[in-house]
Design a protein around this motif. Sequence first.
Motif: not given
Length: 183
Positions: A13, A15, A25-26, A29, A40-41, A43, A61, A63-64, A86
């Motif tokens: 995902f 962003v 997003l949610t 998800w 997985r987020l 950015s 949120f 970031v991964d 965004n």
Amino acid sequence: MSEQTLQGRTIAFLVAAEGIEQVELTEPWKAVQEAGGTPRLLSPESGTVQAFNHLDKADTFDVDETVSGADVASYDALVLPGGVANPDALRTDEKAVAFVRDFVASGKPVAAICHAPWTLIEADVLAGRTLTSWPSLRTDIRNAGGTWVDEEVVVDGNLVTSRNPDDLPAFSARLVELVAAAR
């Protein structure tokens, strides 16, 4: 929707640091998680991102992974949530645009909702494609060589698009179906 499984599938995902429409997003998800997948987020920057409920700040949120460290080969699909700010920020980030361009070229599923096709426009991947979006992007999509239609959800090859949060149930269902059918 029939039972779909995304077991063993990892979905990116992507962003920007802020301006993400939270529900865009949610909800996808949650659909990925409920189907057994791992969201997985990503950015451009590490840390946290700020989501919004339209114009009001909502949740943050974690970031991964930063997009600069992300490898398309590590992911089975890409989701681009909307919100106005965004995708407007993402389309000015060269690494984010390159990641999106490479993801579309990989043939793996890419899902974009609301204003998110702005990033697809910047990645120059819409020529000959049919998609939908928030109505104000219609001219931008046509100028990028795409065909804009006003439908709840549109699937064109590996690309899934929807117009707005009202379309999230159909958008999320088609995302899960496309990822489950991939490979």
